[in-house]
Write an enzyme that holds these catalytic residues in place. Structure first.
Site, PDB file in Angstrom:
ATOM      1  N   THR A 125      20.687  16.662 -80.464  1.00  0.00           N
ATOM      2  CA  THR A 125      21.400  16.242 -81.671  1.00  0.00           C
ATOM      3  C   THR A 125      22.362  17.330 -82.158  1.00  0.00           C
ATOM      4  OG1 THR A 125      21.066  15.793 -84.031  1.00  0.00           O
ATOM      5  CG2 THR A 125      19.345  17.045 -82.949  1.00  0.00           C
ATOM      6  N   ASP A 126      23.396  16.909 -82.870  1.00  0.00           N
ATOM      7  CA  ASP A 126      24.328  17.889 -83.454  1.00  0.00           C
ATOM      8  C   ASP A 126      23.647  18.722 -84.545  1.00  0.00           C
ATOM      9  OD1 ASP A 126      24.113  15.897 -85.409  1.00  0.00           O
ATOM     10  OD2 ASP A 126      26.271  15.589 -85.632  1.00  0.00           O
ATOM     11  N   GLU A 127      22.478  18.244 -85.023  1.00  0.00           N
ATOM     12  CA  GLU A 127      21.804  18.975 -86.109  1.00  0.00           C
ATOM     13  C   GLU A 127      21.330  20.364 -85.686  1.00  0.00           C
ATOM     14  OE1 GLU A 127      19.156  16.879 -88.667  1.00  0.00           O
ATOM     15  OE2 GLU A 127      20.270  15.011 -88.494  1.00  0.00           O
ATOM     16  N   TYR A 153      12.814  19.128 -88.463  1.00  0.00           N
ATOM     17  CA  TYR A 153      13.278  18.238 -87.391  1.00  0.00           C
ATOM     18  C   TYR A 153      14.280  18.953 -86.492  1.00  0.00           C
ATOM     19  CZ  TYR A 153      16.330  14.914 -85.032  1.00  0.00           C
ATOM     20  OH  TYR A 153      17.110  14.281 -84.088  1.00  0.00           O
ATOM     21  N   ASN A 182      25.517  11.380 -85.578  1.00  0.00           N
ATOM     22  CA  ASN A 182      24.749  10.238 -86.101  1.00  0.00           C
ATOM     23  C   ASN A 182      25.143   8.925 -85.422  1.00  0.00           C
ATOM     24  OD1 ASN A 182      24.512  12.313 -88.219  1.00  0.00           O
ATOM     25  ND2 ASN A 182      23.460  10.675 -89.340  1.00  0.00           N
ATOM     26  N   PRO A 208      19.303   4.387-103.022  1.00  0.00           N
ATOM     27  CA  PRO A 208      19.078   5.808-103.347  1.00  0.00           C
ATOM     28  C   PRO A 208      20.016   6.746-102.578  1.00  0.00           C
ATOM     29  CG  PRO A 208      17.398   5.041-101.822  1.00  0.00           C
ATOM     30  CD  PRO A 208      18.273   3.865-102.090  1.00  0.00           C
TER      31      PRO A 208
HETATM   32  P1  NAD Z   1      13.625   6.530 -83.110  1.00  0.00           P
HETATM   33  O1  NAD Z   1      12.773   7.227 -84.106  1.00  0.00           O
HETATM   34  O2  NAD Z   1      14.267   5.243 -83.461  1.00  0.00           O
HETATM   35  O3  NAD Z   1      12.783   6.276 -81.779  1.00  0.00           O
HETATM   36  C1  NAD Z   1      11.926   7.232 -81.226  1.00  0.00           C
HETATM   37  C2  NAD Z   1      11.076   6.553 -80.138  1.00  0.00           C
HETATM   38  O4  NAD Z   1      10.251   7.558 -79.539  1.00  0.00           O
HETATM   39  C3  NAD Z   1      10.138   5.475 -80.669  1.00  0.00           C
HETATM   40  O5  NAD Z   1      10.154   4.350 -79.840  1.00  0.00           O
HETATM   41  C4  NAD Z   1       8.763   6.148 -80.653  1.00  0.00           C
HETATM   42  O6  NAD Z   1       7.693   5.236 -80.478  1.00  0.00           O
HETATM   43  C5  NAD Z   1       8.915   7.090 -79.469  1.00  0.00           C
HETATM   44  N1  NAD Z   1       8.003   8.236 -79.545  1.00  0.00           N
HETATM   45  C6  NAD Z   1       7.806   9.073 -80.603  1.00  0.00           C
HETATM   46  N2  NAD Z   1       6.882   9.986 -80.306  1.00  0.00           N
HETATM   47  C7  NAD Z   1       6.497   9.752 -79.022  1.00  0.00           C
HETATM   48  C8  NAD Z   1       5.576  10.378 -78.143  1.00  0.00           C
HETATM   49  N3  NAD Z   1       4.845  11.434 -78.530  1.00  0.00           N
HETATM   50  N4  NAD Z   1       5.445   9.879 -76.890  1.00  0.00           N
HETATM   51  C9  NAD Z   1       6.171   8.799 -76.499  1.00  0.00           C
HETATM   52  N5  NAD Z   1       7.041   8.162 -77.287  1.00  0.00           N
HETATM   53  C10 NAD Z   1       7.207   8.630 -78.537  1.00  0.00           C
HETATM   54  O7  NAD Z   1      14.699   7.613 -82.656  1.00  0.00           O
HETATM   55  P2  NAD Z   1      16.250   7.433 -82.264  1.00  0.00           P
HETATM   56  O8  NAD Z   1      17.067   7.447 -83.487  1.00  0.00           O
HETATM   57  O9  NAD Z   1      16.369   6.317 -81.292  1.00  0.00           O
HETATM   58  O10 NAD Z   1      16.501   8.813 -81.510  1.00  0.00           O
HETATM   59  C11 NAD Z   1      16.254   8.939 -80.112  1.00  0.00           C
HETATM   60  C12 NAD Z   1      16.586  10.353 -79.681  1.00  0.00           C
HETATM   61  O11 NAD Z   1      17.947  10.648 -79.976  1.00  0.00           O
HETATM   62  C13 NAD Z   1      15.763  11.420 -80.416  1.00  0.00           C
HETATM   63  O12 NAD Z   1      15.434  12.425 -79.478  1.00  0.00           O
HETATM   64  C14 NAD Z   1      16.710  11.963 -81.468  1.00  0.00           C
HETATM   65  O13 NAD Z   1      16.422  13.303 -81.761  1.00  0.00           O
HETATM   66  C15 NAD Z   1      18.045  11.820 -80.766  1.00  0.00           C
HETATM   67  N6  NAD Z   1      19.230  11.628 -81.640  1.00  0.00           N
HETATM   68  C16 NAD Z   1      19.248  10.637 -82.570  1.00  0.00           C
HETATM   69  C17 NAD Z   1      20.404  10.426 -83.330  1.00  0.00           C
HETATM   70  C18 NAD Z   1      20.477   9.330 -84.352  1.00  0.00           C
HETATM   71  O14 NAD Z   1      21.485   9.250 -85.073  1.00  0.00           O
HETATM   72  N7  NAD Z   1      19.506   8.453 -84.457  1.00  0.00           N
HETATM   73  C19 NAD Z   1      21.513  11.253 -83.136  1.00  0.00           C
HETATM   74  C20 NAD Z   1      21.454  12.271 -82.174  1.00  0.00           C
HETATM   75  C21 NAD Z   1      20.308  12.437 -81.418  1.00  0.00           C
HETATM   76  O1  TDX Z   2      17.935   7.180 -98.652  1.00  0.00           O
HETATM   77  C1  TDX Z   2      18.776   7.949 -98.167  1.00  0.00           C
HETATM   78  N1  TDX Z   2      19.793   8.404 -98.958  1.00  0.00           N
HETATM   79  C2  TDX Z   2      20.738   9.281 -98.522  1.00  0.00           C
HETATM   80  O2  TDX Z   2      21.643   9.671 -99.288  1.00  0.00           O
HETATM   81  C3  TDX Z   2      18.717   8.404 -96.794  1.00  0.00           C
HETATM   82  C4  TDX Z   2      17.629   7.936 -95.870  1.00  0.00           C
HETATM   83  C5  TDX Z   2      19.686   9.277 -96.368  1.00  0.00           C
HETATM   84  N2  TDX Z   2      20.656   9.723 -97.198  1.00  0.00           N
HETATM   85  C6  TDX Z   2      21.667  10.675 -96.693  1.00  0.00           C
HETATM   86  C7  TDX Z   2      21.100  11.893 -96.007  1.00  0.00           C
HETATM   87  C8  TDX Z   2      22.158  12.206 -94.964  1.00  0.00           C
HETATM   88  O3  TDX Z   2      23.184  13.001 -95.537  1.00  0.00           O
HETATM   89  O4  TDX Z   2      22.420   9.983 -95.688  1.00  0.00           O
HETATM   90  C9  TDX Z   2      22.741  10.848 -94.597  1.00  0.00           C
HETATM   91  C10 TDX Z   2      22.169  10.259 -93.316  1.00  0.00           C
HETATM   92  O5  TDX Z   2      20.764  10.355 -93.417  1.00  0.00           O
HETATM   93  P1  TDX Z   2      19.794   9.854 -92.229  1.00  0.00           P
HETATM   94  O6  TDX Z   2      20.109   8.436 -91.907  1.00  0.00           O
HETATM   95  O7  TDX Z   2      18.408  10.220 -92.600  1.00  0.00           O
HETATM   96  O8  TDX Z   2      20.334  10.717 -90.982  1.00  0.00           O
HETATM   97  P2  TDX Z   2      20.464  12.303 -90.756  1.00  0.00           P
HETATM   98  O9  TDX Z   2      19.563  13.064 -91.614  1.00  0.00           O
HETATM   99  O10 TDX Z   2      21.934  12.624 -90.794  1.00  0.00           O
HETATM  100  O11 TDX Z   2      19.923  12.409 -89.230  1.00  0.00           O
HETATM  101  C11 TDX Z   2      20.296  11.420 -88.229  1.00  0.00           C
HETATM  102  O12 TDX Z   2      21.332  11.909 -87.421  1.00  0.00           O
HETATM  103  C12 TDX Z   2      21.038  12.950 -86.530  1.00  0.00           C
HETATM  104  C13 TDX Z   2      19.094  11.045 -87.376  1.00  0.00           C
HETATM  105  O13 TDX Z   2      18.037  10.563 -88.199  1.00  0.00           O
HETATM  106  C14 TDX Z   2      18.636  12.196 -86.522  1.00  0.00           C
HETATM  107  O14 TDX Z   2      17.570  11.794 -85.674  1.00  0.00           O
HETATM  108  C15 TDX Z   2      19.809  12.653 -85.684  1.00  0.00           C
HETATM  109  O15 TDX Z   2      19.472  13.789 -84.928  1.00  0.00           O
END
Ligand code: NAD
Ligand code: TDX
Length: 339
Positions: A125-127, A153, A182, A208
């Protein structure tokens, strides 16, 4: 080609499973997922009967189960999406983030070494780069930007990235890492900003917004991320990190207002709440490397992607309704009850 996709019952992993089965009909895709609160087997229903797909419920931290699956499937490639992914949950309870995101990654890489996989890909992730100030729009994250994390995280993801690079240097494991911004799109779990706001607005519930709502995220349509990973596992250079993002920076408050406008709801629903602890101000990816080396470019503009996404949530209440009832309701009360 046999590919193990971990976390394939989650948001991005499931979109990746669908993409791969469509783009490579001759590949076998094996999904390994623990089905935590974020994993949803109903998401994978459309491919359950596909002879090129197999689902296995297991924890990536469970060495025995992981070894057994690798022994059975002899994967050519492993793509690790499995993670605890929600920043707010990591602030409440870091432990499981360290277990799954770091230890789980090491278990998968040990099995990858043992069974000689040709590519281990880590979805990061970019985080891991921390954040950028709002008053320097000229700054972007490149692959050279130092790791500088803010939340449990992002620290756990950064720990995993360092371990992946160490396995490359120490053991010669053929790894690649992608660091994406994201994502948004279908099957996004409704604890995250965009689906949370869509579903609450549909119910005329308060929205929120953390702090001043001016925090900026760089949004990428999930399918574009899947295509980037597909390219990296086939054409990316071993040992390399690739940033993935589409120059789609948006302030949170503007996204919330856009959703309200699309749904024909009043901005009176917006409620400013206590800020997230350690809240990163701005993320912005420089995707020059993946563009120049692999020819990747995002295809979906935010204006189109967000409309498509809102429509998906309107059309797929049967997917999210069971999620927001029951356990998820308790979670919402716990996280927002006193904000
Ligand atoms: P998500 O939370 O929607 O899904 C995570 C999945 O992993 C779920 O199906 C869960 O059951 C499974 N999981 C969790 N713990 C596990 C374990 N111990 N063993 C096996 N399976 C397990 O997450 P997402 O948003 O789809 O993110 C997927 C990947 O991409 C993550 O590694 C996250 O860090 C990365 N990522 C997400 C974003 C984003 O914006 N969502 C951006 C950049 C990177
Ligand atoms: O209720 C909310 N109100 C709010 O203002 C929530 C849930 C979030 N936010 C804000 C926090 C962040 O600035 O919105 C932005 C996005 O929040 P999230 O959806 O929680 O994403 P973020 O924290 O940016 O992280 C996501 O992007 C990078 C994914 O959850 C991560 O898994 C990924 O690595």
């Amino acid at each position: 080609m046999n590919i193990i996709v971990t976390g394939g019952a989650g948001f991005i992993g499931s979109n990746f499973v669908f993409h791969m089965l469509k783009a490579h009909p001759d590949y076998r895709i094996i999904c390994l997922d623990k089905l935590t609160y974020a994993g949803n087997l109903s998401t994978l229903e459309p491919v359950m009967d596909n002879p090129n797909f197999r689902f296995v419920k297991a924890d990536i931290c469970d060495k025995e189960a992981v070894d057994k699956l690798f022994e059975e499937e002899k994967p050519d490639i492993v793509v690790n999406f499995a993670a605890e992914s929600h920043v707010d949950r990591s602030i409440e309870n870091p432990q499981v983030f360290l277990e799954t995101n770091i230890l789980g990654t090491s278990v998968l890489m040990d099995a990858s070494r043992k069974y000689g996989v040709k590519r281990y890909h880590q979805v990061s992730t970019d985080e891991v780069y921390g954040d950028l100030p709002l008053d320097r729009p000229d700054l972007f994250f490149t692959e050279q930007t130092p790791i500088h994390t803010s939340s449990p995280y992002s620290s756990s993801k950064a720990g995993a990235d360092l371990l992946v690079l160490a396995y490359y240097r120490t053991y010669g494991l053929p790894v690649t890492i992608s660091r994406c911004s994201n994502n948004y799109g279908p099957y996004h779990f409704p604890e995250k900003l965009i689906p949370l706001m869509i579903i609450r607005a549909l119910h005329d519930e308060s929205l929120p917004v953390y702090g001043d709502g001016l925090n900026v995220r760089d949004w990428l349509y999930v399918e574009d991320h899947c295509k980037a990973i597909d390219l990296i596992i086939h054409e990316g250079k071993v040992g390399e990190v690739y940033n993935v993002g589409g120059h789609n920076e948006m302030a949170n408050i503007d996204i919330v207002k856009l959703i309200l406008k699309e749904l024909g709801k009043s901005e009176d629903l917006i409620t400013y709440v206590t800020d997230r602890k350690g809240h990163d101000r701005r993320y912005a990816i420089d995707p020059t490397k993946i563009h120049n080396e692999l020819g990747w470019l995002p295809e979906t503009k935010f204006a189109d992607g967000i409309v498509k996404t809102i429509k998906w949530y309107l059309d797929n209440e049967a997917w999210w309704q069971p999620i927001i009832s029951g356990e998820y309701q308790n979670y919402y009360e716990k996280m927002y009850g006193d904000k």
